[in-house]
Design an enzyme around this catalytic site. Structure first.
Site, PDB file in Angstrom:
ATOM      1  N   LYS A  22      55.702  38.213 -24.921  1.00 40.46           N
ATOM      2  CA  LYS A  22      57.126  37.942 -24.658  1.00 40.46           C
ATOM      3  C   LYS A  22      57.394  37.902 -23.154  1.00 40.46           C
ATOM      4  CE  LYS A  22      60.303  41.445 -24.729  1.00 40.46           C
ATOM      5  NZ  LYS A  22      61.114  41.400 -23.496  1.00 40.46           N
ATOM      6  N   ASN A  23      56.870  38.907 -22.443  1.00 37.81           N
ATOM      7  CA  ASN A  23      57.211  39.002 -21.021  1.00 37.81           C
ATOM      8  C   ASN A  23      56.473  37.976 -20.159  1.00 37.81           C
ATOM      9  OD1 ASN A  23      58.919  41.012 -21.682  1.00 37.81           O
ATOM     10  ND2 ASN A  23      57.744  42.682 -20.760  1.00 37.81           N
ATOM     11  N   CYS A 116      68.548  45.045 -22.559  1.00 38.02           N
ATOM     12  CA  CYS A 116      68.497  46.375 -23.151  1.00 38.02           C
ATOM     13  C   CYS A 116      69.284  47.361 -22.287  1.00 38.02           C
ATOM     14  CB  CYS A 116      67.051  46.870 -23.211  1.00 38.02           C
ATOM     15  SG  CYS A 116      66.151  46.299 -24.638  1.00 38.02           S
ATOM     16  N   ARG A 121      70.362  48.381 -14.190  1.00 33.61           N
ATOM     17  CA  ARG A 121      69.235  47.535 -13.779  1.00 33.61           C
ATOM     18  C   ARG A 121      69.735  46.506 -12.769  1.00 33.61           C
ATOM     19  NH1 ARG A 121      66.152  45.980 -19.317  1.00 33.61           N
ATOM     20  NH2 ARG A 121      64.479  45.330 -17.945  1.00 33.61           N
ATOM     21  N   ASP A 304      57.046  50.268 -21.069  1.00 32.22           N
ATOM     22  CA  ASP A 304      57.305  49.664 -22.373  1.00 32.22           C
ATOM     23  C   ASP A 304      56.492  50.299 -23.506  1.00 32.22           C
ATOM     24  OD1 ASP A 304      59.133  47.994 -21.228  1.00 32.22           O
ATOM     25  OD2 ASP A 304      57.918  46.178 -21.326  1.00 32.22           O
ATOM     26  N   ARG A 395      64.029  41.243 -30.899  1.00 31.97           N
ATOM     27  CA  ARG A 395      63.899  40.615 -29.580  1.00 31.97           C
ATOM     28  C   ARG A 395      62.430  40.544 -29.159  1.00 31.97           C
ATOM     29  NH1 ARG A 395      67.107  43.284 -25.033  1.00 31.97           N
ATOM     30  NH2 ARG A 395      65.898  41.671 -24.033  1.00 31.97           N
TER      31      ARG A 395
END
Ligand code: UD1
Length: 444
Positions: A22-23, A116, A121, A304, A395
């Site tokens: 995903k990232n 999230c 952030r 994560d 997600r």
């Protein structure tokens, strides 16, 4: 409204194949905006909610997209430099379109990003980089506008090795005049994957994967073919699933070198982990040992994976200490795990985890990896766990319940309003106590 229902206590056995990361795919999709010629073709795109959101962002900018085993993105004719608030607000990574749009179109307008709820952030490092490259930044009613007809290469020192800022600045610098050097850059494998994609498009990037990245600007970029790297966090989550259920499994397609700290901590806990040519073999144990873990930028222990390890540490015989150094509010899973019987205390950014007997409960996924931790806890708990707020989990995990089911887990997704069919009240009505019953209860 959906819930995951898990009847815990079943060891998991089997093989899974890890999806594309995903990232990695999110910045790569954003980077495809830079291609003025040809189309970009992407293999191993995970079909996740975040990917669908990024697709919507790109469509709103004029990119034509074909989905399939191989995604085709055609960015030759962009029609907008402004992405709608609803999309940018949904996912922080959608802010990654800022660098490519600024570099190619000379102008961009985006709202402040969402994502999230794991603490404040900021995006100051992204903006600092764009300003250093010559952009004028304006703030207006929740929007950020950046403008610069031609970016000029320069030296940028990041105050923290932010993954997103490194990616955004690296993408912008590809079309800048002259050389850009990013110092104290993030070193995550997803950054190297993005640099490989950009170099395939004709960019000249050296040093990605180290703390100093050099980008020699080029006049234009073209589409290319790229295979997204495997998702190390998805792989790590399933490794913990085998460990926490005292099962045994094989994770195919993962790059073990991307998981060095995760593998090291599992081994320290007594889990058998073998790195093989085609993937990673994991064998759980009844006798887990406590460990201390501190999250750090890559190659340190990934933030994560913090929540998933917290679930696992509740099974270790002794006291473990988990310290979160990346995000300021990433312990939102703690109260939910405590509802399941976990003995966890927090003090600022430190959590102290004691051996606990996990018992099924009704809990909420408060963010993506918190949701993963609750699933893992539910798999190990006695009794039934019901997890709500599944949109967070969707997600980042491709059909997690069918994968776990294929490994022997008793898990299913139920609709909140789905009738039980046995005369019991509808799901979602269980909190409703008719007024007379409340009155009777009070009178007793
Ligand atoms: C990425 C990952 C996310 C992961 C995180 C850290 C994606 C899509 N997401 O998020 O899964 O948890 O890296 O490994 O790749 N910060 C600032 N100013 C900035 C930017 C960041 O102060 O301009 C701070 C953040 O608030 C946070 C820390 O730096 O405390 C790390 O953030 P960053 O590395 O930027 O994470 P993301 O790119 O958002």
């Amino acid at each position: 409204m959906e819930r995951l229902i898990i009847h815990g206590g079943k060891p998991l056995y089997g093989t899974i194949r890890v999806h594309g990361a995903k990232n990695a795919v999110l910045p790569i999709m954003a980077a495809s905006l830079l291609a003025e010629e040809g189309v970009s073709m992407l293999d191993e795109v995970p079909y996740l909610q975040d990917v669908k959101t990024m697709k919507e962002v790109l469509l709103s900018l004029g990119v034509k997209i074909e989905e399939g085993d191989r995604w085709v993105l055609d960015s030759r004719e962009l029609t907008s430099v402004e992405a709608p608030y609803e999309l940018i607000g949904q996912m922080r990574a959608s802010f990654l379109v800022m660098g490519p749009l600024l570099a190619r179109m000379g102008k961009v307008k985006l709202s402040f990003p969402g994502g999230c709820a794991i603490g404040n952030r900021p995006i100051d490092q992204h903006l600092k980089g764009f300003e250093a490259l010559g952009a004028k930044i304006r703030y207006e009613q929740g929007y950020i506008e950046a403008e610069c007809p031609k970016l000029i290469g320069t030296s940028i020192y990041l105050d923290i090795p932010s993954v997103g800022a490194t990616e955004n600045i690296m993408m912008a610098a590809c079309l800048a005049r002259g050389e850009t050097v990013i110092e104290n850059a993030a070193e995550e494998p997803e950054i190297t994957d993005l640099a490989n994609f950009l170099n395939g498009m004709g960019a000249k990037i050296r040093g990605a994967g180290t703390d100093t990245i050099r980008i020699e600007g080029v006049s234009h970029l073209h589409g290319t073919v790229h295979t997204v790297i495997p998702d190390r966090i998805e792989a790590g989550t399933y490794m913990v699933a085998f460990a926490i259920t005292e099962g045994e499994g094989f994770i195919e397609g993962v790059i073990a070198a991307h998981l060095t700290p995760v593998i090291a901590k599992l081994r320290e806990m007594g889990v058998y982990v073998s790195e093989e040519e085609r993937g990673i073999h994991v064998v759980g144990t009844q006798k887990l040992k406590p460990v201390d873990i501190k999250t750090l930028p890559y190659p340190g222990f990934p933030t994560d994976m913090q929540a998933q390890f917290m679930a696992l540490l509740t099974k270790a015989a002794g006291t473990s200490v988990l310290t979160e150094t990346i995000f300021e509010n990433r312990f939102m899973h703690v109260p939910e795990l405590v509802r399941m019987g976990a003995k966890i205390r927090t003090d600022g950014r430190t959590a102290i985890v004691e051996k606990s007997e996990l018992v099924g409960a009704m809990v909420q996924a408060t963010d993506l990896r918190a949701g993963a931790a609750l699933i893992l806890a539910g798999l190990a708990a006695t009794g039934t766990t019901e997890i709500g707020q599944l949109h967070h989990i969707d997600r980042g995990y491709v059909s997690i319940e069918s994968t776990l089911k294929s490994l022997g887990a008793e898990i299913e997704r139920k609709s909140w309003s789905e009738p039980e069919g046995d005369g019991s009240p509808q799901r979602g009505h269980h909190l409703f106590i008719p007024a007379p019953s409340i009155a009777r209860a009070t009178l007793k």
